[in-house]
Design an enzyme around this catalytic site. Structure first.
Site, PDB file in Angstrom:
ATOM      1  N   ARG A  31     -32.082   4.822 -27.314  1.00 41.43           N
ATOM      2  CA  ARG A  31     -31.299   4.544 -28.527  1.00 41.43           C
ATOM      3  C   ARG A  31     -30.129   3.616 -28.222  1.00 41.43           C
ATOM      4  O   ARG A  31     -29.756   2.780 -29.055  1.00 41.43           O
ATOM      5  CB  ARG A  31     -30.821   5.867 -29.139  1.00 41.43           C
ATOM      6  CG  ARG A  31     -31.972   6.636 -29.825  1.00 41.43           C
ATOM      7  CD  ARG A  31     -31.647   8.108 -29.926  1.00 41.43           C
ATOM      8  NE  ARG A  31     -32.603   8.860 -30.735  1.00 41.43           N
ATOM      9  CZ  ARG A  31     -33.785   9.316 -30.315  1.00 41.43           C
ATOM     10  NH1 ARG A  31     -34.202   9.069 -29.076  1.00 41.43           N
ATOM     11  NH2 ARG A  31     -34.579  10.017 -31.131  1.00 41.43           N
ATOM     12  N   ARG A 127     -52.119   8.258 -29.550  1.00 43.98           N
ATOM     13  CA  ARG A 127     -51.123   9.130 -30.215  1.00 43.98           C
ATOM     14  C   ARG A 127     -50.958   8.772 -31.699  1.00 43.98           C
ATOM     15  O   ARG A 127     -51.094   7.609 -32.079  1.00 43.98           O
ATOM     16  CB  ARG A 127     -49.801   9.060 -29.455  1.00 43.98           C
ATOM     17  CG  ARG A 127     -49.966   9.624 -28.054  1.00 43.98           C
ATOM     18  CD  ARG A 127     -48.684   9.638 -27.289  1.00 43.98           C
ATOM     19  NE  ARG A 127     -47.722  10.577 -27.848  1.00 43.98           N
ATOM     20  CZ  ARG A 127     -46.493  10.721 -27.383  1.00 43.98           C
ATOM     21  NH1 ARG A 127     -46.078   9.983 -26.374  1.00 43.98           N
ATOM     22  NH2 ARG A 127     -45.683  11.600 -27.926  1.00 43.98           N
ATOM     23  N   ASP A 320     -40.222  19.482 -25.038  1.00 43.09           N
ATOM     24  CA  ASP A 320     -40.621  18.792 -23.809  1.00 43.09           C
ATOM     25  C   ASP A 320     -40.548  19.692 -22.576  1.00 43.09           C
ATOM     26  O   ASP A 320     -41.035  19.328 -21.509  1.00 43.09           O
ATOM     27  CB  ASP A 320     -39.733  17.554 -23.588  1.00 43.09           C
ATOM     28  CG  ASP A 320     -39.980  16.488 -24.653  1.00 43.09           C
ATOM     29  OD1 ASP A 320     -41.057  16.505 -25.281  1.00 43.09           O
ATOM     30  OD2 ASP A 320     -39.086  15.641 -24.852  1.00 43.09           O
ATOM     31  N   ARG A 351     -50.870  18.809 -24.063  1.00 40.04           N
ATOM     32  CA  ARG A 351     -50.179  19.664 -23.078  1.00 40.04           C
ATOM     33  C   ARG A 351     -50.609  21.121 -23.174  1.00 40.04           C
ATOM     34  O   ARG A 351     -50.385  21.885 -22.229  1.00 40.04           O
ATOM     35  CB  ARG A 351     -48.659  19.524 -23.213  1.00 40.04           C
ATOM     36  CG  ARG A 351     -48.166  18.199 -22.673  1.00 40.04           C
ATOM     37  CD  ARG A 351     -46.655  18.072 -22.687  1.00 40.04           C
ATOM     38  NE  ARG A 351     -46.253  16.811 -22.065  1.00 40.04           N
ATOM     39  CZ  ARG A 351     -45.104  16.190 -22.295  1.00 40.04           C
ATOM     40  NH1 ARG A 351     -44.240  16.709 -23.136  1.00 40.04           N
ATOM     41  NH2 ARG A 351     -44.813  15.054 -21.680  1.00 40.04           N
ATOM     42  N   ARG A 393     -44.343  14.992 -17.293  1.00 35.11           N
ATOM     43  CA  ARG A 393     -43.824  16.356 -17.317  1.00 35.11           C
ATOM     44  C   ARG A 393     -44.837  17.358 -16.745  1.00 35.11           C
ATOM     45  O   ARG A 393     -44.451  18.392 -16.195  1.00 35.11           O
ATOM     46  CB  ARG A 393     -43.379  16.740 -18.725  1.00 35.11           C
ATOM     47  CG  ARG A 393     -42.291  15.795 -19.250  1.00 35.11           C
ATOM     48  CD  ARG A 393     -41.441  16.425 -20.328  1.00 35.11           C
ATOM     49  NE  ARG A 393     -40.785  15.418 -21.147  1.00 35.11           N
ATOM     50  CZ  ARG A 393     -39.682  14.755 -20.801  1.00 35.11           C
ATOM     51  NH1 ARG A 393     -39.116  14.972 -19.630  1.00 35.11           N
ATOM     52  NH2 ARG A 393     -39.154  13.862 -21.610  1.00 35.11           N
TER      53      ARG A 393
END
Ligand code: S3P
Length: 433
Positions: A31, A127, A320, A351, A393
């Site tokens: 950002r 996605r 997350d 995930r 992750r």
């Protein structure tokens, strides 16, 4: 260029001790570059995350004509071009693995009176993008893409936007931010309502840059055509990266870690709430504020954990962190249930399936549910060869499991940690001494 495959080899460790910093917050770093690009004057960014995702944002903003210089190991100088200063890119914009780059930039590009095309890696091209395309089309942007504009590559002809009042069908900070950023280019007030509060970094930063933004309950309203003014932004450490060290600190015997300068924004700190509920010994010290964001040092010590239920409004506040929370839950006493988290299926990888498959390989008792996971704690995990699905992750969550699993754990394809936590393995090694 083909990236080299890296395998992480882990053995159980005796203790983790010391002071450690983690790289700058990924959401805030993205950002800062985007708003800096749209501001008048220079934006100085310190503790910027030099990870692959945020570097995709830098590359895209450069391709839109913004002069961005690296002035130190984690410092950037962005020479803003003002709200109307971006120029048509002469190439397809490559967003790499980054959902945030793709979706937030779509909001900005929808407001531009030029043509642009966005695409990214295999994961990005799978996605869901319809959730962003839909409101941006309502505002007047013309967007085409695969499967009726729901998948990248996406071609955007922007400009002439109308303000809208939009209710998000899913709690997504990326969609919320895309609409708010597009709203900067519309005449009038653009309103976004969210079903459940999601991370609010865009709102905080827009205010700091001088935008007129009001928040009433779950509705955010932004006035179009503001004058944004360049800022100095010191990015807090990423709590989503700290999460791996927090869980490692809880699980590895005789550990005490002090994590310095971690962002604890209430829309992001669900991991702390859940680890406390599980019985974790974590202290929050030295609370302060940087760049309009709350920051603190976190001290974690080895803890006995118990199972919990994680659901509802808490989910967006720790979405997350669920892969590494699943590792903690695998070694906790009793059962952990994670619900209302179907969004996990459309992250860098699915995930829910990835966590269930890989943790079961390590001897955990994990069941995938349509919207979450059920985890029955076990006494110990057993090292084996695990796979990352090219998901940063997943790689780090499995590495944490490898620090406590009996025998050797090999995490294949862990080069993807560079997406959000360059130097992760070296940081762990330093804490072993
Ligand atoms: C992000 C929002 C979340 C999060 C992602 C970063 C952001 O995604 O999972 O890692 O920076 O706005 P969604 O908006 O899809 O929930």
């Amino acid at each position: 260029m083909q990236e080299q495959h890296v395998d992480l080899h882990l053995q159980p460790v005796k203790q983790l001790r010391g002071e450690v910093t983690v790289p700058g917050d990924k959401s805030i770093s993205h950002r800062a570059v985007m708003l800096g690009s749209l501001a008048e004057g220079t934006t100085q960014i310190e503790n910027f995350l030099m990870g692959a995702d945020c570097l995709s944002t830098v590359a895209c903003c450069r391709a839109l004509g913004v002069d961005i210089r690296q002035t130190g190991p984690t410092s950037l100088e962005v020479k803003g071009r003002g709200l109307n200063g971006l120029r048509e890119p002469d190439q397809v914009l490559d967003t790499g693995n980054s959902g945030t780059t793709t979706r937030l930039l779509m909001g900005i590009l929808a407001g531009q009176d030029f043509f642009s095309v966005l695409t990214g890696d295999e994961s990005i091209r799978r996605r869901p993008m319809g959730r962003v395309v839909e409101p941006l089309r309502q505002m007047g942007a013309r967007i085409n893409g695969r499967r009726r504009g729901t998948l990248a590559p996406l071609a955007i002809s922007g400009g002439n936007l109308q303000p809208i009042a939009y209710t998000l069908p899913v709690a997504s900070a990326q969609v919320k931010s895309a609409v708010l950023l597009a709203g900067l280019f519309a005449d009038g007030i653009t309103k976004v309502s969210e079903p459940v509060p999601s991370r609010d970094h865009t709102e905080r930063m827009l205010k700091n840059f001088g935008a007129e933004l009001t928040i009433e309950g779950r509705q955010i309203a932004v006035h179009g055509r503001p004058r944004l003014v360049g800022q100095t932004i010191v990015v807090p450490g990423d709590i989503s990266s700290a999460a791996f060290l927090l869980v490692a600190g809880c699980l590895v015997p005789q550990s005490e870690l002090r994590l310095l300068n971690i962002g604890i924004n209430p829309t992001r700190n669900g991991i702390l709430e859940v680890l406390w509920q599980m019985g974790a010994d974590i202290q929050v010290e030295n609370e302060r504020e940087t760049a309009g964001e709350p920051v603190a040092d976190l001290v974690v010590r080895t803890s006995r954990l118990r199972g919990v239920t994680i659901e509802g409004d808490l989910i967006p506040r720790l979405i997350d962190e669920i892969p590494v929370l699943a590792v903690a839950a695998s070694l906790a006493e009793g059962k952990t249930v994670i619900k209302d988290a179907a969004e996990l299926r459309v992250k860098e990888t699915d995930r829910i399936e990835a966590v269930a498959t890989e943790l079961c390989r390590l001897g955990a008792r994990v069941t995938a549910r349509p919207d979450g996971l059920e985890i029955e704690g076990v006494e110990y995990l057993t090292g084996t060869v695990c796979h990352t699905y090219d998901d940063h992750r997943m790689a780090m969550a499995l590495a944490v499991a490898g620090l406590v699993a009996r025998g050797q754990t090999i995490v294949r394809g862990s080069e993807c940690v560079n997406v959000s936590f360059p130097g992760f393995a070296e940081k762990l090694l330093n804490l072993l001494q």
